[in-house]
Design a protein around this motif. Structure first.
Motif, PDB file in Angstrom:
ATOM      1  N   TRP A  49       0.485  -1.366   1.217  1.00 49.47           N
ATOM      2  CA  TRP A  49      -0.349  -2.172   2.106  1.00 49.47           C
ATOM      3  C   TRP A  49      -0.364  -1.587   3.513  1.00 49.47           C
ATOM      4  N   SER A 101      -2.317   1.859   3.404  1.00 50.92           N
ATOM      5  CA  SER A 101      -3.767   1.687   3.300  1.00 50.92           C
ATOM      6  C   SER A 101      -4.350   1.173   4.609  1.00 50.92           C
ATOM      7  N   GLY A 135      -6.474   3.840   6.539  1.00 50.90           N
ATOM      8  CA  GLY A 135      -7.873   3.426   6.486  1.00 50.90           C
ATOM      9  C   GLY A 135      -8.442   3.151   7.865  1.00 50.90           C
ATOM     10  N   SER A 165      -1.772   2.928  -2.418  1.00 45.36           N
ATOM     11  CA  SER A 165      -2.508   2.665  -1.173  1.00 45.36           C
ATOM     12  C   SER A 165      -3.921   3.239  -1.208  1.00 45.36           C
ATOM     13  N   LEU A 166      -4.137   4.282  -2.014  1.00 43.46           N
ATOM     14  CA  LEU A 166      -5.455   4.898  -2.079  1.00 43.46           C
ATOM     15  C   LEU A 166      -6.483   3.999  -2.758  1.00 43.46           C
ATOM     16  N   SER A 169      -7.233   0.907  -1.855  1.00 46.87           N
ATOM     17  CA  SER A 169      -7.942   0.041  -0.912  1.00 46.87           C
ATOM     18  C   SER A 169      -8.198   0.679   0.447  1.00 46.87           C
ATOM     19  N   PHE A 170      -7.607   1.835   0.735  1.00 47.60           N
ATOM     20  CA  PHE A 170      -7.792   2.391   2.076  1.00 47.60           C
ATOM     21  C   PHE A 170      -9.226   2.861   2.294  1.00 47.60           C
ATOM     22  N   GLN A 182      -7.966  -6.225   5.210  1.00 51.22           N
ATOM     23  CA  GLN A 182      -6.637  -5.794   4.793  1.00 51.22           C
ATOM     24  C   GLN A 182      -5.911  -6.909   4.040  1.00 51.22           C
ATOM     25  N   SER A 237      -6.958  -7.604   0.437  1.00 52.61           N
ATOM     26  CA  SER A 237      -6.606  -6.624  -0.592  1.00 52.61           C
ATOM     27  C   SER A 237      -5.318  -6.977  -1.324  1.00 52.61           C
TER      28      SER A 237
END
Length: 331
Positions: free
Chosen positions: A116, A119, A123, A204-205, A207-208, A258, A261
């Motif tokens: 979290w 991301s 991001g 993390s990839l 949602s970033f 954020q 997610s």
């Protein structure tokens, strides 16, 4: 101050009622799906024993688990025990479900929290870079990277990272949350972090890319606004404008996305934990589903739903603190 506090209390009470109602609905749907599942939990339990048992012994197990009772009666029996704080006993691990969830959640929470943070930070930073260089080469390259990562399956990406960073380069271990053959009390903090980095970065990839693209679009809108054009006319530099005017306008939308997610990360952790053999709730619920461990499957399902709901409630409370002008729909 009193108005903000009263709003927070109203949001808390409303969200609590919604959480209780949602958990009740989730319990019914989960129980129905488990009931109609073709997997026989008693047969899976017997296979797990590794020895043949007599029909009389099987009948005793069925009576003990109550599988011959009507589904409605079994549901209310399970619900009554749940309200007493008893989630049942896992057929796979031969331990109380509550103990298994408590142990596995520590690993899953560490994985999801790191993912979290990764991301959000990555991001938001890439979104700012794309917004500042909109239409130029860095923006075009980063947008293509975000689109590609949004469409690539997470489990395939995890296997690719394992092959590159664990097998070829040997920078990270292949899996697990600690070195094999080392007692838990002898595992150092760095060893735990070393085993956590690769699965957390892979997760993390998921949602970033959405955060980066959303932040980019918000920043482009801000940079095209009249007050930013006025700031440029006064001679302010591009990065000064970002610091003074851009960040304050794009931070809250990025924070909103954020927190939204949470559910996506929890679902992705199931695949990440299985790919990296990480001992968390995701691997436990996968084993429970494949082997027909009904108590563990129902317990993890309810706990995951409660975790996502509580995360969303905390997000709503934070919105009221960050921006008191935000109001719930219908308030």
């Amino acid at each position: 101050m009193k108005g903000t506090l009263g709003r927070i209390v109203r949001i808390f009470v409303t969200c609590s009622i919604k959480i209780i109602s949602l958990l009740f609905a989730v319990s019914i749907i989960s129980f129905v799906l488990v009931t109609v599942s073709p997997i026989d939990p008693v047969q899976q339990y017997i296979l797990g024993l590794g020895t043949a048992i007599s029909p009389e012994k099987r009948a005793q197990i069925e009576d003990y688990w109550g599988v011959n009772e009507p589904p409605v009666e079994r549901y209310f029996t399970w619900l009554t025990e749940l309200l007493r704080g008893n989630l049942g006993e896992s057929a796979i691990y031969r331990r109380p479900v509550a103990d298994i969830i408590g142990e596995r959640f520590v690993n899953s929470f560490a994985l999801m929290f790191c993912a979290w943070l990764f991301s959000g930070v990555i991001g938001f930073a890439l979104g700012c870079i794309m917004g500042m260089y909109r239409g130029k080469l860095p923006d075009k390259i980063l947008k293509k990277v975000c689109y590609i990562l949004s469409s690539v399956p997470m489990f395939w990406l995890g296997l690719l990272f394992l092959l590159i960073f664990a097998v070829w380069l040997r920078w990270f271990p292949i899996g697990f949350s600690s070195p094999v053959g080392v007692l838990s009390e002898n595992v150092t903090l760095w060893q735990k972090i070393h085993h956590l980095i690769l699965p957390a970065f892979t997760l993390s990839l998921m949602s970033f890319a959405n955060i980066a693209l959303h932040t980019r679009q918000k920043l482009v809108d801000v940079m095209n606004s009249e007050y930013v054009l006025f700031a440029k006319a006064r001679g302010e530099g591009q990065w000064t404008i970002l610091r003074r005017h851009g960040l304050r306008n794009i931070l809250l939308p990025a924070l909103t996305l954020q927190f939204a997610s949470f559910a996506e990360l929890f679902g992705g952790s199931v695949m990440a934990e299985n790919v990296f053999s990480y001992p968390g709730l995701g691997s436990a619920v996968s084993a429970a589903g494949l082997q027909g461990d009904v108590p563990l499957l129902l317990g993890v399902t309810l706990f995951s739903a409660m975790f996502v709901c509580v995360g969303n409630m905390i997000a709503n409370l934070l919105y009221g603190v960050v921006d008191p002008q935000i109001r719930e729909v219908g308030e």
